[in-house]
Design an enzyme around this catalytic site. Structure first.
Site, short mmCIF file in Angstrom:
data_model
loop_
_atom_site.label_atom_id
_atom_site.label_comp_id
_atom_site.label_asym_id
_atom_site.label_seq_id
_atom_site.Cartn_x
_atom_site.Cartn_y
_atom_site.Cartn_z
N HIS D 19 0.83 -1.21 0.00
CA HIS D 19 0.00 0.00 0.00
C HIS D 19 0.87 1.26 0.00
CE1 HIS D 19 -2.99 -2.69 2.38
NE2 HIS D 19 -3.46 -2.58 1.15
N LYS D 43 -17.05 -6.66 7.99
CA LYS D 43 -15.97 -7.63 7.77
C LYS D 43 -15.22 -7.97 9.06
CE LYS D 43 -14.65 -7.16 2.92
NZ LYS D 43 -13.59 -6.65 2.05
N ARG D 92 -2.76 -6.38 -8.45
CA ARG D 92 -1.65 -7.31 -8.29
C ARG D 92 -1.85 -8.57 -9.11
NH1 ARG D 92 -2.11 -8.37 -2.29
NH2 ARG D 92 -4.20 -8.55 -3.16
N SER D 130 -2.88 -7.81 3.05
CA SER D 130 -3.15 -7.62 4.47
C SER D 130 -3.55 -8.93 5.13
CB SER D 130 -4.26 -6.58 4.66
OG SER D 130 -3.81 -5.31 4.28
#
Lengths: 160, 160, 160, 160, 160, 160
Positions: D19, D43, D92, D130
């Site tokens: 990030h 979440k 990505r 993450s």
């Protein structure tokens, strides 16, 4: 001549314009389209099975060769119980494709007579998914270009 | 009841067991299956159009509702000329999927009445392609588990 | 405030409505958009470099902050020669994505100051590619919903 | 000259070196980079919204044209509230790509003025996420090459 | 204890740092690594078979358990001729993956004893390919961070 | 000669014929195959760690160079504790591939000596996954062509 019945299975939590587009296309191609609404109790859907069936009825009930039917248990058993042997699935993205091919392979093993046919939605529906629609509704966004007015009303009632 | 004719187009240079599997499945599902053999002069195929049609005839000629027809020009024109509106395509891999979706989108724009249905081959045929079969034949390998004996004979004659 | 110049490179053989859509969006976002038309002599393009530049001019010439420029040699050299450090690329499909990421990685190695930004076309343009447009034109199909009228005329002249 | 503000949204649970790399690159390209930290209460994130904002501040606070701001509700509303119209996202992997394109399409429908630009991280950050960082931390692994020392300390405190 | 010989086949036109990285890793894992240089006359390579073998020798010749060997004909025949039954392949991208899986499936059919093992290159080599290296060299770019100095010299000599 | 030990890690909830196929192939290629059964308490598996280990024993216990071992904590620590440096993983689909490459990259960073080798299952196992097997079992379907008889019995006992 062959009478072709196809089963279009899904959770439809809720039905989107992408689903409707596919069902309308299928209704033009096949003699009978059975929309199979999976109970999916384990996934904890936002709408009950009865609500999901009702929203599909309100959205697509006018198509004479389309039937909306709930089912629980294995898809192959439901397909057989309808006197059908063809499953219809929508393909939007590569990730859909892989999962669908895996499922189709499993189902062919469970019942070698079963065939799975795939259809792609119109381009303007490729990015619509029930989960994104629910997410937008939860956050108070406008879902009117993704779902039928009755579904929009139901989402508003459900998520406030 | 709907009479459903589907066109299964391709270069078939040469027809493989994967193609045959798909055509046989299609013949069970639809009233009429038209195998459209594209001329593809630009791609410089290993077999002439007439040879490719003949190998398909020898491989699949016994199926009563399957017709083998050569075509040149646009696929949508050929489909219309056959009184059909459905194109059938096989999906093996993700890269197939993307190209096929692109083609289906283009064709839908050129003729909004045209639909493309996709079918997956049996698992043992997912890795067979005409180009790999030609490559093996050129290098003197044994293609007997990938193609019909008549095709194998033709490959041997062609590549020595 | 930063003055941002971006280079949008491609072969544009010929420019499609998908390219135009991207260039128009870019013209709204950045101060200066340089459309870099790669010579690509090795790929044996259907239109000459001069013709491709001219078709872009006719299609997009009215946008005041868009410049159409031919280039040969390495992209990173062209970008530097324009006083820019940002390359803009369109992403339609997964296969695009992989190739583009590979290219962006290579270019970052060749010039660590270079950045590549990606933009997706409007949904109705995701399936348009120059090669499919050429193929349709060669086969006598109607390309009017994929390209500018001037490009259509040029294709007709070129492929008869 | 255009003043370009971009919003880089995410959950940042926690911020990784991937990030940071993207934000630093964006800070060089655009006049103003607003890092939008989504609440994502649904979440059940490992860090509270306040903690995630603080870790971003400690990691990137020294960049003068970068602002860290929490938000809840729809992204398009947040983007508008910041006087921006450009969303920046990292790409990505292919699976990222598909989800991002779907999201970008949805957002373009909800607000046709919104554009989404994509940037790829430096090669050494392509495999950092993450969720993998959290998993390693939970299992007592060393995350020092994936996150800022302050984030590592926070992970240690959180997961013991 | 098993003596494991693996064959790493390719065109190596020319060998890149990505190939070298993979071969070095393989040399640590297996008893014997046979680098099989495919003639590939049909693909019209930039370097002759002898030149490609020589560049590999100069790059990797010092590794004691690595042998560089040219081959023509089917890979499975070459593998058997070397007393091996394992093929080693590199995987960089999704498109690689699909083609490789297709090839591995074909080869397993041609010889059920053959296994294909896949290895991923180090992250900094994921975007290097022989074809991009050749393209950069043709356009006069600096390839020194992608290939061995001897390969760079050969490219300069070849493309001027 | 090198003694090669490989660790094949997974949750095995439960072991399928696809896993067994891979383990049997690995047992032919390597001196020692350690099947690492991850505790994965967080994922709430259908079978306990002890049950998963037992089902693997019953399925594969007869292979002399295969050991079944439970582990918790980081994979790299488990691999080291076994005196191994090679991780073996199966690749079935593109989505597998991306996740696996990400994991392999992370692990290489955590321990530069660790290598990950990939193997593809036989074609008839490409579509089998533990989660689909569980789903079929929950719905009362016949899993006998996907798992060992002992696993089928355990599924029946577990899901009724």
């Amino acid at each position: 001549m062959k009478q072709t019945s196809v089963v279009y299975p899904g959770t439809f939590d809720p039905v989107t314009n992408g689903h409707s587009d596919l069902i309308e296309r299928a209704a033009c191609l096949f003699d009978r389209v059975i929309v199979g609404v999976a109970e999916n109790a384990g996934k904890n859907p936002a709408f009950t099975l009865a609500e999901r069936v009702e929203l599909l009825q309100e959205t697509l009930g006018s198509l004479s060769n389309v039937e909306i039917r709930p089912f629980s248990g294995l898809l192959i058993h439901f397909v057989r119980s309808q006197g059908a042997r063809v499953v219809l699935r929508g393909l939007r993205a590569v990730s859909d494709f892989e999962y669908e091919v895996q499922l189709a392979g499993m189902n062919r093993r469970l019942d070698p007579n079963l065939e799975t046919l795939f259809l792609t939605p119109a381009e303007q529906f490729t990015f619509i998914s029930s989960s994104l629609v629910r997410e937008i509704a939860v956050l108070g966004g406008d879902v009117s270009s993704f779902v039928h007015p009755r579904v929009r009303a139901a989402l508003r009632k459900r998520f406030g």
